[in-house]
Design an enzyme around this catalytic site. Structure first.
Site, PDB file in Angstrom:
ATOM      1  N   GLY A  69       0.782  -1.234   0.000  1.00  0.00           N
ATOM      2  CA  GLY A  69       0.000   0.000   0.000  1.00  0.00           C
ATOM      3  C   GLY A  69       0.814   1.285   0.000  1.00  0.00           C
ATOM      4  O   GLY A  69       0.356   2.308   0.520  1.00  0.00           O
ATOM      5  N   THR A  70       1.991   1.263  -0.615  1.00  0.00           N
ATOM      6  CA  THR A  70       2.743   2.528  -0.667  1.00  0.00           C
ATOM      7  C   THR A  70       2.059   3.535  -1.600  1.00  0.00           C
ATOM      8  O   THR A  70       2.121   4.737  -1.361  1.00  0.00           O
ATOM      9  CB  THR A  70       4.215   2.328  -1.098  1.00  0.00           C
ATOM     10  N   MET A 124      -4.350  -7.521  -6.468  1.00  0.00           N
ATOM     11  CA  MET A 124      -3.843  -8.673  -7.207  1.00  0.00           C
ATOM     12  C   MET A 124      -4.951  -9.600  -7.721  1.00  0.00           C
ATOM     13  O   MET A 124      -4.755 -10.801  -7.841  1.00  0.00           O
ATOM     14  CB  MET A 124      -2.832  -9.454  -6.346  1.00  0.00           C
ATOM     15  N   ILE A 174      -7.996 -10.107 -10.816  1.00  0.00           N
ATOM     16  CA  ILE A 174      -8.575  -9.654 -12.078  1.00  0.00           C
ATOM     17  C   ILE A 174     -10.049  -9.353 -11.817  1.00  0.00           C
ATOM     18  O   ILE A 174     -10.727 -10.123 -11.128  1.00  0.00           O
ATOM     19  CB  ILE A 174      -8.471 -10.773 -13.145  1.00  0.00           C
ATOM     20  N   LEU A 175     -10.526  -8.246 -12.337  1.00  0.00           N
ATOM     21  CA  LEU A 175     -11.938  -7.899 -12.143  1.00  0.00           C
ATOM     22  C   LEU A 175     -12.780  -8.525 -13.259  1.00  0.00           C
ATOM     23  O   LEU A 175     -12.322  -8.639 -14.395  1.00  0.00           O
ATOM     24  CB  LEU A 175     -12.099  -6.385 -12.149  1.00  0.00           C
ATOM     25  N   HIS A 213       0.618   0.754 -13.439  1.00  0.00           N
ATOM     26  CA  HIS A 213       1.435  -0.386 -13.850  1.00  0.00           C
ATOM     27  C   HIS A 213       2.894   0.056 -13.895  1.00  0.00           C
ATOM     28  O   HIS A 213       3.202   1.098 -14.463  1.00  0.00           O
ATOM     29  CB  HIS A 213       0.972  -0.875 -15.227  1.00  0.00           C
TER      30      HIS A 213
HETATM   31  C1  GRF Z   1       3.002  -1.131  -7.690  1.00  0.00           C
HETATM   32  O1  GRF Z   1       4.283  -1.350  -8.202  1.00  0.00           O
HETATM   33  C2  GRF Z   1       2.002  -0.995  -8.798  1.00  0.00           C
HETATM   34  O2  GRF Z   1       2.537  -0.480  -9.970  1.00  0.00           O
HETATM   35  C3  GRF Z   1       1.565  -2.416  -9.029  1.00  0.00           C
HETATM   36  O3  GRF Z   1       1.545  -2.994  -7.739  1.00  0.00           O
HETATM   37  C4  GRF Z   1       2.488  -2.334  -6.912  1.00  0.00           C
HETATM   38  C5  GRF Z   1       1.779  -1.931  -5.646  1.00  0.00           C
HETATM   39  O4  GRF Z   1       2.652  -1.449  -4.668  1.00  0.00           O
HETATM   40  N1  GRF Z   1       0.288  -2.446  -9.704  1.00  0.00           N
HETATM   41  P1  GRF Z   1       2.094  -0.834  -3.326  1.00  0.00           P
HETATM   42  O5  GRF Z   1       1.248  -1.902  -2.644  1.00  0.00           O
HETATM   43  O6  GRF Z   1       1.297   0.380  -3.654  1.00  0.00           O
HETATM   44  O7  GRF Z   1       3.299  -0.508  -2.512  1.00  0.00           O
END
Ligand code: GRF
Length: 199
Positions: free
Chosen positions: A11-12, A89, A91-92, A108
């Site tokens: 969740g960064t 993580m 797929i919708l 992405h």
């Molecule tokens: C990010 O690198 C984003 O591009 C990808 O998943 C990662 C999520 O990182 N879709 P975080 O959980 O927000 O740290």
């Protein structure tokens, strides 16, 4: 505008969005954080920011659409206008994607359409690219595919390792995603076919 962030992990990106809302850079209400993983650190970040959370265990649902319908029920309750995928993580289902057409954003960690999939940074690094970056796009029925809103590029340095590249990519994500959300909440994103115009 009410926003829901979907996150399965650290969740960064969620944190960067929380900070941008706090600073007033994004003028919207972070109404809900949705996770399919009860141990996601993203949920702790949501808790600290006093954002409502919803944890849904996919094992309790027969089909992808059943899961999505349950999520959607909560989104309706919270009157969500915009969905932000931030390391979600799953797929919708096509049902969900068409219900929230042009209202779901994803980030992405590569320059789409190159290096789709879950290991984009590593794939780009192993491929030996000289330039890579980050893409924010609308979500459509295909994975890592919808109309592109913003892209940020990074030039590889001679000394870059996979680890240093990952860190540089994430830093760029934390700038680009809040910026795209800000533009969306200001009504400045216009979509025409695959082309997105910022007005
Ligand atoms: C990010 O690198 C984003 O591009 C990808 O998943 C990662 C999520 O990182 N879709 P975080 O959980 O927000 O740290």
């Amino acid at each position: 505008m009410n926003i829901a962030v979907f996150a399965s992990g650290r969740g960064t990106n969620l944190q960067a969005i929380i900070d941008a809302v706090k600073r007033g850079r994004i003028k919207a209400n972070l109404a809900l954080v949705v996770s399919d993983n009860k141990n996601a650190y993203a949920l702790k970040r949501a808790g600290r920011a006093k954002i409502k959370t919803l944890v849904i265990d996919a094992r309790n649902f027969k089909t992808r659409q059943d899961f999505d319908q349950e999520v959607s029920r909560h989104l309706e309750q919270e009157r969500i206008d915009l969905i932000i995928l931030a390391g979600f993580m799953r797929i919708l289902s096509p049902w969900f994607v068409s219900k929230y057409k042009n209202r779901i954003l994803n980030i992405h960690p590569a320059l789409l359409p190159s290096f789709k999939g879950a290991h984009a940074i590593q794939d780009a690094f192993n491929c030996g690219v000289k330039i890579t970056g980050v893409t924010v796009h609308f979500v459509d029925k295909l994975t890592d595919h919808g109309p592109i809103i913003l892209q940020g590029e990074l030039k590889l340095k001679e000394a870059d390792t996979l680890k240093s590249l990952e860190a540089r990519i994430h830093k760029l994500e934390h700038k680009l995603y809040p910026e795209a959300i800000r533009l969306f909440t200001q009504g400045r994103i216009k979509i025409k076919g695959r082309r997105v115009k910022i007005v």
